[in-house]
Design a protein around this motif. Structure first.
Motif, mmCIF file in Angstrom:
data_model
loop_
_atom_site.group_PDB
_atom_site.id
_atom_site.type_symbol
_atom_site.label_atom_id
_atom_site.label_comp_id
_atom_site.label_asym_id
_atom_site.label_seq_id
_atom_site.Cartn_x
_atom_site.Cartn_y
_atom_site.Cartn_z
ATOM 1 N N VAL A 100 -53.720 -48.827 -38.189
ATOM 2 C CA VAL A 100 -53.716 -47.617 -37.364
ATOM 3 C C VAL A 100 -53.165 -46.432 -38.164
ATOM 4 O O VAL A 100 -53.673 -45.312 -38.044
ATOM 5 N N ASN A 159 -56.199 -38.541 -32.612
ATOM 6 C CA ASN A 159 -54.976 -39.038 -33.249
ATOM 7 C C ASN A 159 -53.908 -39.386 -32.228
ATOM 8 O O ASN A 159 -53.120 -40.300 -32.463
ATOM 9 N N HIS A 162 -54.435 -42.926 -31.196
ATOM 10 C CA HIS A 162 -54.031 -43.863 -32.248
ATOM 11 C C HIS A 162 -52.509 -43.898 -32.402
ATOM 12 O O HIS A 162 -51.943 -44.953 -32.713
ATOM 13 N N LYS A 165 -51.229 -46.289 -29.827
ATOM 14 C CA LYS A 165 -51.446 -47.667 -30.281
ATOM 15 C C LYS A 165 -50.402 -48.061 -31.320
ATOM 16 O O LYS A 165 -49.861 -49.164 -31.290
#
Length: 183
Positions: A100, A159, A162, A165
């Protein structure tokens, strides 16, 4: 009969949070030692994807302010097996964090390039009014704005997904892993 509203915070506290109110327990029942490992891995160094999927789905709705403890309920395990399983889980989430992070870096570079290219095309269209025809100038102008907004979209929206995550994987990487006898 009146419907009651779902209380998200109370649900989290009732089903996941420990007595000290700052740790969340994810309980995983594993029938036997072989179920910890991926069924296609003859070396027994990869964690079972079903276990990882379950743990990740359980933590998805847990706020980041809580520390996580993953408690495995299984048959009696030797200390070296517990260490091996703990290492497999840490390695899995460590690799996810690296993947990631790589995607985030790539998206930043991509968004900067798109923003610069879009700004350059808009500037080119504004300066080139007298040199080019109206249609050509408008096409360059529209393409420049599309590139500019696409770069901003990647930088701000893609972004952020992400980054969430990555925080989830970091929360799981830092999790305390304990083993208990069968539930």
């Amino acid at each position: 009969m009146k419907k009651s509203k779902f209380n998200y915070n109370q649900h989290i506290i009732d089903h996941y949070v420990s007595e000290d109110r700052n740790r969340v327990f994810i309980k995983v029942l594993v029938d036997n030692l072989d179920h910890f490992y991926h069924c296609f891995d003859p070396r027994k160094i990869s964690i079972n994807p079903d276990i990882v999927e379950y743990i990740t789905s359980e933590v998805d709705h847990i706020p980041f302010r809580y520390k996580v403890t993953i408690e495995f309920f299984s048959d009696e395990l030797a200390d070296e097996e517990k260490d091996k399983i703990t290492t497999m889980i840490k390695n899995y989430y460590g690799m996810k964090i690296c993947n990631v992070s790589s995607i985030i870096r790539t998206n930043i570079v991509k968004s900067i390039c798109l923003i610069l290219l879009g700004a350059l095309m808009i500037t080119y269209a504004a300066i080139g009014k007298s040199f080019f025809g109206f249609i050509y100038e408008e096409i360059v102008y529209v393409i420049g704005w599309v590139l500019l907004w696409e770069g901003i979209d990647i930088f701000l929206l893609s972004n952020s997904e992400h980054k969430v995550k990555k925080r989830t994987y970091k929360q799981l990487y830092d999790a305390n892993i304990i083993f208990s006898d069968k539930f």
